[in-house]
Design an enzyme around this catalytic site. Sequence first.
Site, short mmCIF file in Angstrom:
data_model
loop_
_atom_site.label_atom_id
_atom_site.label_comp_id
_atom_site.label_asym_id
_atom_site.label_seq_id
_atom_site.Cartn_x
_atom_site.Cartn_y
_atom_site.Cartn_z
N THR A 32 16.67 -9.05 12.44
CA THR A 32 16.17 -7.62 12.35
C THR A 32 16.90 -6.83 13.62
O THR A 32 17.39 -7.57 14.64
CB THR A 32 14.67 -7.56 12.15
N GLU A 91 9.28 -8.74 10.47
CA GLU A 91 8.42 -9.44 11.38
C GLU A 91 7.34 -10.09 10.69
O GLU A 91 6.60 -10.89 11.11
CB GLU A 91 8.39 -8.97 12.71
N LYS A 144 16.35 5.04 11.43
CA LYS A 144 16.32 4.35 10.10
C LYS A 144 17.05 5.09 9.02
O LYS A 144 16.44 6.30 8.70
CB LYS A 144 15.12 3.99 9.86
N TRP A 173 18.89 -0.05 9.82
CA TRP A 173 18.72 0.40 11.42
C TRP A 173 20.08 0.71 11.96
O TRP A 173 21.12 0.31 11.55
CB TRP A 173 17.92 -0.81 11.96
P1 ADP Z 1 11.73 -3.06 6.11
O1 ADP Z 1 12.70 -4.07 5.17
O2 ADP Z 1 10.32 -3.09 5.73
O3 ADP Z 1 12.51 -1.80 6.27
P2 ADP Z 1 12.21 -3.33 9.00
O4 ADP Z 1 11.93 -4.38 9.85
O5 ADP Z 1 13.80 -3.22 8.61
O6 ADP Z 1 11.64 -3.57 7.46
O7 ADP Z 1 11.78 -1.79 9.36
C1 ADP Z 1 10.29 -1.90 9.73
C2 ADP Z 1 10.21 -0.65 10.34
O8 ADP Z 1 10.55 0.52 9.26
C3 ADP Z 1 8.75 -0.09 10.48
O9 ADP Z 1 8.12 -0.85 11.93
C4 ADP Z 1 8.34 1.23 10.66
O10 ADP Z 1 9.19 1.68 11.68
C5 ADP Z 1 9.34 1.47 9.33
N1 ADP Z 1 8.71 1.55 8.18
C6 ADP Z 1 8.53 0.45 7.13
N2 ADP Z 1 7.81 1.07 6.10
C7 ADP Z 1 7.43 2.59 6.48
C8 ADP Z 1 6.63 3.32 5.90
N3 ADP Z 1 6.04 3.15 4.68
N4 ADP Z 1 6.54 4.54 6.50
C9 ADP Z 1 6.90 4.73 7.71
N5 ADP Z 1 7.75 4.04 8.41
C10 ADP Z 1 8.12 2.59 7.77
#
Ligand code: ADP
Length: 555
Positions: A189, A336, A452, A457
């Site tokens: 990540t 994570e 994001k 990211w």
């Molecule tokens: P993912 O595959 O779930 O996007 P990442 O590790 O790339 O996993 O990103 C995780 C981050 O994405 C979280 O810590 C948060 O900042 C953001 N995020 C994930 N889901 C949400 C949500 N439903 N609402 C707001 N932010 C979110």
Amino acid sequence: MLAGLMQNVPLTLNLIRERVADLYPNKTVTTRYPHAIHVIGYGEVLDRAGHIANFLQDIGITRGERVATLAWNSHRHLELYMAVPCMGAVLHTINARLLGPDIARLLDHADDRALFVDRSIWKTIGHEIDLPRRVRHVVVMEDEPDQMLDPPARAGTTQAHYEDMIRRHQAAFAWPVLSEDEAASLCYTSGTTGNPKGVLYSHRSTTLHTLACLFADGIAMRERDVCLPAVPMFHANAWGFPYAALMAGANLALPCRQTDPTSLVELIEAAHVTMATAVPTVWIGFLDHLRRDASALGRISSLKRLPVGGAAIGRSFIDDFTRYGIEVMHCWGMTEISPLGLTNVERSDLDDAQVRETRTAQGLPIPGCRLRIVDADGARCVTDGKMPGELQISSPWAAGAYFDRAAEEKGLHPEGSFVVDEGRVWLRTGDIATIDPHGYVRIVDRAKDLIKSGGEWISSQALELQLMNHPDVREAAVVARPDPKWQERPVICVALHEDTKELRERFQQDYGSALSEHFPKWQIPQEVVFLTELPKGKTGKIDKIALRTAMQPAQ
Ligand code: ADP
């Protein structure tokens, strides 16, 4: 201590493999390749996993060694999801949207020994990937009809076609009995500085996370579902949905790379999809398509539930889908934590006003996850739904350390990502949240300096570092601006050495090409805001919060 006397069956992915073999060999995975729709039974997927395991054994892959994939969502990727961890090796899924040099760095950091790559990806970026010497084998997967192995992999590497490899090896494989603590897969990540952090899932964490996806107050996946994970299989095991579908006996529908609305409608119709999952950006485009093309609605009538996560969603998003008879299930997670942590389910003890209020919250912790919010001193905040604090999580499927190859399995704690408190490890999520008295968590801000965009990211610090190399730049910061399609897009805020029209024009013209050497196109900001001076905080550091606030649309 008096030990319990129950059978000590290890929680490994072999539980899924065995269950599928016993109960669901006739359930199917449908892949929409660009040239054709392909359907295969789970029984055959397992057979082919046996062929792959024999191949991996023949080339000398041993327990714990990493095997990389660079692939979209397809039945072949699913076969690797089974074969690699169940034979004791570790499946390292690499983000196919990265640049070649970044991919090479990940292959090196993970110490991968073999790479399975989609031909379409290999054709586009294969020549940019300087394969580390330890990657001895490249297997190209035929997601396109043409048969060329182009470009050839580095000399000294064996190269094979996936289907040839399957033909040359037998299906019967003596699957080893694994320990539940063994690593099963590895996923990187984004770190705030752009240096990726490896999350090493164990068999136990993935098995428990899979079971959690089946909870009624989780994702509630059932045997009669047909699940379409439109989130890439290189993102936290496609949010765990492929393993959950196999465990539940639900059919799978995989979109390959294509997650545009037309392709999704076609796949939903062909496979009778009942639940589909992706980041909001995908569904925002899908909604527009439904509004424009009324006939599409009839074609997706099987679709009932959308677990959506990765970014926040608004009330109108939920209402629009509800009008079409599709229930949005808002989820929150991160790589994570395997990645599911919260689902927005309606508690029975809420009144109507509370139901309305909590609909856009990220939800309640799924069973097995414990959450807390803490202030700057690490003390718990009150859970009144108003006081924000840093969200921390403790769970059997949350990381306790990042993968550090030098210390092999020992892990470092970069960026202070973990704290030990109250007798357990807490993962610091970098999200700022409130928790209300019913336990609903609402993300209100992000402490991590990342942007994001469309579920991927972008490191503002890494962009800033390169911008500072530009000869005309005095100071620069990159912050997020809310975007209706991508949720967020990066904006460059820059002060030049001399604030003249000529310098501004010159910067506008050439910053893009300077950044394109280091970043994929989708990470490069399109917007520049020129300032004579960037705002500073008390310590003299650029005040990014002020800049970010200035980027918000006027209320
Ligand atoms: P993912 O595959 O779930 O996007 P990442 O590790 O790339 O996993 O990103 C995780 C981050 O994405 C979280 O810590 C948060 O900042 C953001 N995020 C994930 N889901 C949400 C949500 N439903 N609402 C707001 N932010 C979110």
